[in-house]
Design a protein around this motif. Structure first.
Motif, PDB file in Angstrom:
ATOM      1  N   LYS A  46      -5.273  11.213 -65.073  1.00 18.27           N
ATOM      2  CA  LYS A  46      -5.332  12.418 -64.982  1.00 18.27           C
ATOM      3  C   LYS A  46      -5.947  13.374 -64.046  1.00 18.27           C
ATOM      4  CE  LYS A  46      -4.806  13.988 -70.048  1.00 18.27           C
ATOM      5  NZ  LYS A  46      -5.677  14.470 -71.101  1.00 18.27           N
ATOM      6  N   GLY A  47      -6.824  12.171 -63.173  1.00 20.74           N
ATOM      7  CA  GLY A  47      -7.390  12.834 -62.073  1.00 20.74           C
ATOM      8  C   GLY A  47      -6.589  13.161 -60.775  1.00 20.74           C
ATOM      9  N   PHE A  48      -5.180  12.703 -61.015  1.00 18.57           N
ATOM     10  CA  PHE A  48      -4.249  12.831 -59.965  1.00 18.57           C
ATOM     11  C   PHE A  48      -2.886  13.701 -60.438  1.00 18.57           C
ATOM     12  CE2 PHE A  48      -6.453   8.590 -59.338  1.00 18.57           C
ATOM     13  CZ  PHE A  48      -7.063   9.103 -58.249  1.00 18.57           C
ATOM     14  N   LEU A  49      -2.772  14.217 -59.594  1.00 19.92           N
ATOM     15  CA  LEU A  49      -1.383  15.314 -60.174  1.00 19.92           C
ATOM     16  C   LEU A  49      -0.155  14.880 -59.260  1.00 19.92           C
ATOM     17  CD1 LEU A  49      -2.933  18.674 -60.163  1.00 19.92           C
ATOM     18  CD2 LEU A  49      -2.480  17.376 -62.219  1.00 19.92           C
ATOM     19  N   PRO A  50       1.085  15.299 -60.114  1.00 16.42           N
ATOM     20  CA  PRO A  50       2.254  14.618 -59.282  1.00 16.42           C
ATOM     21  C   PRO A  50       2.643  15.688 -58.248  1.00 16.42           C
ATOM     22  CG  PRO A  50       2.717  15.479 -61.357  1.00 16.42           C
ATOM     23  CD  PRO A  50       1.299  15.585 -61.393  1.00 16.42           C
ATOM     24  N   LYS A  51       3.495  15.244 -57.071  1.00 15.06           N
ATOM     25  CA  LYS A  51       4.026  16.432 -56.503  1.00 15.06           C
ATOM     26  C   LYS A  51       5.076  17.224 -57.382  1.00 15.06           C
ATOM     27  CE  LYS A  51       4.153  14.666 -51.734  1.00 15.06           C
ATOM     28  NZ  LYS A  51       4.911  14.248 -50.722  1.00 15.06           N
ATOM     29  N   ASN A  52       5.615  16.732 -58.304  1.00 15.14           N
ATOM     30  CA  ASN A  52       6.657  17.445 -59.059  1.00 15.14           C
ATOM     31  C   ASN A  52       6.601  16.882 -60.528  1.00 15.14           C
ATOM     32  OD1 ASN A  52       7.937  19.464 -57.111  1.00 15.14           O
ATOM     33  ND2 ASN A  52       8.557  17.782 -56.252  1.00 15.14           N
ATOM     34  N   VAL A 244       1.495   5.436 -72.157  1.00 14.43           N
ATOM     35  CA  VAL A 244       1.998   6.664 -71.161  1.00 14.43           C
ATOM     36  C   VAL A 244       1.192   6.346 -69.784  1.00 14.43           C
ATOM     37  CG1 VAL A 244       1.939   8.875 -70.876  1.00 14.43           C
ATOM     38  CG2 VAL A 244       2.536   8.021 -72.891  1.00 14.43           C
ATOM     39  N   GLU A 245      -0.234   6.078 -70.056  1.00 17.64           N
ATOM     40  CA  GLU A 245      -1.027   5.809 -68.639  1.00 17.64           C
ATOM     41  C   GLU A 245      -0.242   4.649 -67.975  1.00 17.64           C
ATOM     42  OE1 GLU A 245      -5.604   5.094 -67.279  1.00 17.64           O
ATOM     43  OE2 GLU A 245      -5.011   5.219 -69.416  1.00 17.64           O
ATOM     44  N   LEU A 246      -0.126   3.490 -68.894  1.00 12.49           N
ATOM     45  CA  LEU A 246       0.526   2.401 -67.893  1.00 12.49           C
ATOM     46  C   LEU A 246       1.967   2.596 -67.107  1.00 12.49           C
ATOM     47  CD1 LEU A 246       0.109  -0.520 -70.414  1.00 12.49           C
ATOM     48  CD2 LEU A 246      -1.271  -0.093 -67.871  1.00 12.49           C
ATOM     49  N   LEU A 247       2.646   3.621 -67.902  1.00 16.65           N
ATOM     50  CA  LEU A 247       3.870   3.889 -67.244  1.00 16.65           C
ATOM     51  C   LEU A 247       3.933   4.862 -66.114  1.00 16.65           C
ATOM     52  CD1 LEU A 247       6.382   5.253 -70.276  1.00 16.65           C
ATOM     53  CD2 LEU A 247       6.533   3.049 -68.984  1.00 16.65           C
ATOM     54  N   ILE A 248       3.031   5.652 -65.823  1.00 18.48           N
ATOM     55  CA  ILE A 248       2.495   6.553 -64.939  1.00 18.48           C
ATOM     56  C   ILE A 248       2.139   5.593 -63.840  1.00 18.48           C
ATOM     57  CG2 ILE A 248       1.369   8.355 -64.125  1.00 18.48           C
ATOM     58  CD1 ILE A 248       1.306   9.659 -66.854  1.00 18.48           C
ATOM     59  N   THR A 249       1.114   4.663 -64.024  1.00 20.24           N
ATOM     60  CA  THR A 249       0.334   3.916 -63.037  1.00 20.24           C
ATOM     61  C   THR A 249       1.634   2.952 -62.266  1.00 20.24           C
ATOM     62  OG1 THR A 249      -1.578   4.001 -64.304  1.00 20.24           O
ATOM     63  CG2 THR A 249      -1.499   2.098 -62.741  1.00 20.24           C
ATOM     64  N   GLU A 250       2.187   2.277 -63.235  1.00 21.24           N
ATOM     65  CA  GLU A 250       3.347   1.187 -62.734  1.00 21.24           C
ATOM     66  C   GLU A 250       4.444   1.901 -61.961  1.00 21.24           C
ATOM     67  OE1 GLU A 250       4.823  -1.533 -65.330  1.00 21.24           O
ATOM     68  OE2 GLU A 250       2.556  -2.400 -66.177  1.00 21.24           O
ATOM     69  N   GLY A 261      -1.436  13.072 -53.633  1.00 18.84           N
ATOM     70  CA  GLY A 261      -2.309  12.741 -52.685  1.00 18.84           C
ATOM     71  C   GLY A 261      -1.565  11.719 -51.449  1.00 18.84           C
ATOM     72  N   GLY A 262      -0.547  11.344 -51.803  1.00 20.56           N
ATOM     73  CA  GLY A 262       0.217  10.191 -50.959  1.00 20.56           C
ATOM     74  C   GLY A 262      -0.368   8.909 -50.896  1.00 20.56           C
ATOM     75  N   GLU A 263      -0.335   8.348 -49.748  1.00 18.61           N
ATOM     76  CA  GLU A 263      -0.529   6.876 -49.819  1.00 18.61           C
ATOM     77  C   GLU A 263      -2.104   6.422 -50.362  1.00 18.61           C
ATOM     78  OE1 GLU A 263       1.339   4.110 -49.597  1.00 18.61           O
ATOM     79  OE2 GLU A 263       3.133   5.588 -49.532  1.00 18.61           O
ATOM     80  N   GLU A 264      -3.075   7.506 -50.008  1.00 16.63           N
ATOM     81  CA  GLU A 264      -4.468   7.249 -50.364  1.00 16.63           C
ATOM     82  C   GLU A 264      -4.436   6.963 -51.798  1.00 16.63           C
ATOM     83  OE1 GLU A 264      -8.638   9.515 -49.645  1.00 16.63           O
ATOM     84  OE2 GLU A 264      -6.921  10.064 -48.614  1.00 16.63           O
ATOM     85  N   VAL A 265      -3.873   8.050 -52.573  1.00 14.00           N
ATOM     86  CA  VAL A 265      -3.840   7.779 -53.965  1.00 14.00           C
ATOM     87  C   VAL A 265      -3.092   6.641 -54.693  1.00 14.00           C
ATOM     88  CG1 VAL A 265      -3.014   9.106 -56.226  1.00 14.00           C
ATOM     89  CG2 VAL A 265      -4.169  10.573 -54.294  1.00 14.00           C
ATOM     90  N   VAL A 266      -2.066   6.250 -53.991  1.00 14.71           N
ATOM     91  CA  VAL A 266      -1.302   5.020 -54.306  1.00 14.71           C
ATOM     92  C   VAL A 266      -2.253   3.880 -54.140  1.00 14.71           C
ATOM     93  CG1 VAL A 266       0.609   3.600 -53.753  1.00 14.71           C
ATOM     94  CG2 VAL A 266       1.202   5.899 -53.922  1.00 14.71           C
ATOM     95  N   ASP A 267      -2.976   3.808 -53.048  1.00 15.60           N
ATOM     96  CA  ASP A 267      -3.629   2.692 -52.787  1.00 15.60           C
ATOM     97  C   ASP A 267      -4.785   2.586 -53.834  1.00 15.60           C
ATOM     98  OD1 ASP A 267      -2.045   1.912 -50.666  1.00 15.60           O
ATOM     99  OD2 ASP A 267      -3.545   2.850 -49.234  1.00 15.60           O
ATOM    100  N   PHE A 268      -5.386   3.504 -54.331  1.00 15.95           N
ATOM    101  CA  PHE A 268      -6.592   3.665 -55.097  1.00 15.95           C
ATOM    102  C   PHE A 268      -6.116   3.211 -56.540  1.00 15.95           C
ATOM    103  CE2 PHE A 268      -9.257   5.837 -58.345  1.00 15.95           C
ATOM    104  CZ  PHE A 268     -10.366   5.470 -57.908  1.00 15.95           C
TER     105      PHE A 268
END
Length: 448
Positions: A46-52, A244-250, A261-268
């Motif tokens: 929840k700390g990150f938002l999607p582009k869409n 649901v959290e695992l679906l979003i994460t994976e 946030g782009g690649e920085e968020v993906v790496d985190f």
């Protein structure tokens, strides 16, 4: 004497009350409706938002177990798992802030209502022109799955104590549910992600009672207790939230969803998910961690009492201390240890002697990956007098218990018997059996 019983009873009940906050919150009055409990921890995603936000549809999230509530006697037709899984999944998808869930479970009702609106407008319009309705949203993905297992009584146990009619006891039971969730592309039918989550359900019961004749024909009987059962519905909700959290994460890691946030968020997200995966791989079914807790080398010190079993009577307990050096082998299940120590041995008004002890032991740990483990050991060594003039060969065996406060520091308790090669340790030879020494020790181990 009677007063002692009452004091013991009050003491047990006081301990019982102090450890059970639920006891003081008994439902003596009716409760009004309230907002539903939020038992699940906050999703880290929840700390990150999607582009869409992605439009998703859920047709059915079913209880696929067919499990009924377990009862001790008779039978019940009440299901163990809630039948409202679809509503819970839709709520979790909405709360994640990553999806736009649309109605699909009761799509027939929605289409019927749209037809009623269309017919009503057509009737009041007074012409034969077709009435246009806003188009329905279509789903980019379908979320499928269900509760696939409900295992009752995977762990049961308890303990109790009763003394002269005063007693207390506790029991517990643990059940387990498993939830599967998958994401399907509506354009290709491909299953993009498939995850599963398990959650335990805990039930506990505590009781204290008193049953005692306080005088002739006067019986005092008292009993109190509480039982707590974790609601299965909240357990299902928590498992769905985690799925649901695992679906979003994976999905972020594999590029299905794109964070703002782009690649920085993906790496985190990748880093956190890798740590969680490693922890999950080390955790077994009953929440036991397959973790190598002890270091390769350990040093320790133990102190306690010793007693000689020889030819003199009235043997007394003497104090002793040992220093230990340990080397762990074979993924910490086996160990090789060295020991040096001194002990005072005595028989009342007859014999007293301080001896030095050296030992080499081979140790076996029954539960090496748990915080608390019993162990056994066997080895050889020597017993020497204080001036080192007399030396005797011995062999020893023992059992112990170790509790790890941390992975570096452990508390140990052990008992050991030494069997000497001589019957002359205390200066008297009588019979055919050699002298023996019993040790009981407690101390600490520090691992590197």
């Amino acid at each position: 004497m009677k007063r002692k019983y009452f004091i013991l009873c009050y003491f047990l009940i006081a301990i019982f009350f102090s450890s059970c906050g639920t006891y003081f919150n008994q439902p003596l009055d009716q409760s009004r409706a309230r907002i539903g409990e939020n038992s699940s921890p906050e999703m880290s995603i929840k700390g990150f938002l999607p582009k869409n936000k992605t439009v998703v549809g859920v047709y059915k999230f079913r209880d696929q177990t067919g499990q009924y509530k377990p009862v001790e006697n008779g039978s019940t037709f009440s299901t163990a798992v809630t039948q409202g899984g679809t509503s819970m999944l839709l709520k979790s998808l909405e709360e994640s802030n990553w999806f736009k869930p649309i109605e699909r479970e009761n799509i027939g009702n929605l289409l019927n209502e749209r037809q009623i609106i269309r017919n009503t407008r057509q009737e009041y319009a007074g012409d034969n022109k077709p009435i246009k309705m806003p188009p329905l949203l279509f789903a980019n993905y379908i979320v499928e799955g269900g509760v696939v297992s409900y295992d009752s009584n995977i762990i049961t146990g308890g303990s109790g104590l009763r003394y002269f009619g005063v007693g207390a006891s506790g029991e517990y039971r643990q059940d387990r549910i498993t939830v599967y969730l998958r994401v399907v592309s509506t354009s290709t039918g491909q299953i993009l992600k498939n995850v599963y989550v398990s959650k335990t359900i805990l039930s506990q019961g505590l009781s204290a009672n008193l049953f005692k004749y306080v005088s002739l024909r006067r019986l005092l009987e008292a009993e109190t207790g509480i039982t707590k059962n974790e609601p299965a519905q909240l357990a299902v909700k928590e498992a769905i939230d985690k799925a649901v959290e695992l679906l979003i994460t994976e999905g972020i890691i594999d590029g299905i969803w794109e964070p703002a946030g782009g690649e920085e968020v993906v790496d985190f997200v990748k880093k956190n998910y890798k740590e969680e995966q490693e922890e999950a791989e080390l955790t077994e079914l009953y929440n036991r961690k397959e973790e190598s807790r002890r270091g390769k080398v350990g040093v320790g010190v133990v102190s306690g009492v010793s007693k000689i079993v020889g030819d003199y009577s009235d043997a007394e307990f003497g104090l002793g201390t040992d220093l230990l050096l340990k080397f762990m082998l074979n993924k910490s299940r086996f160990a090789f240890s060295l020991g040096l120590g001194s002990t005072t041995l005595s028989n009342k008004n007859i014999f007293e002697k301080t001896v030095y002890d050296s030992s080499v032991n081979f140790e076996y740990y029954l539960l090496p990956n748990d915080k608390i483990t019993p162990y056994a050991y066997l080895g050889v060594g020597s017993i020497s007098s204080k001036d080192l003039s007399d030396n005797y060969f011995k062999y020893q065996y023992g059992i112990g218990l170790e509790y790890l406060i941390t992975n570096k520091l452990g508390i140990i308790l052990r008992g050991e018997q030494n069997i000497l090669s001589t019957d002359n340790l205390e200066g008297l030879v009588r019979g055919e059996k050699n002298d023996k020494i019993w040790h009981v020790r407690a101390g600490i181990n520090f691992y590197f």
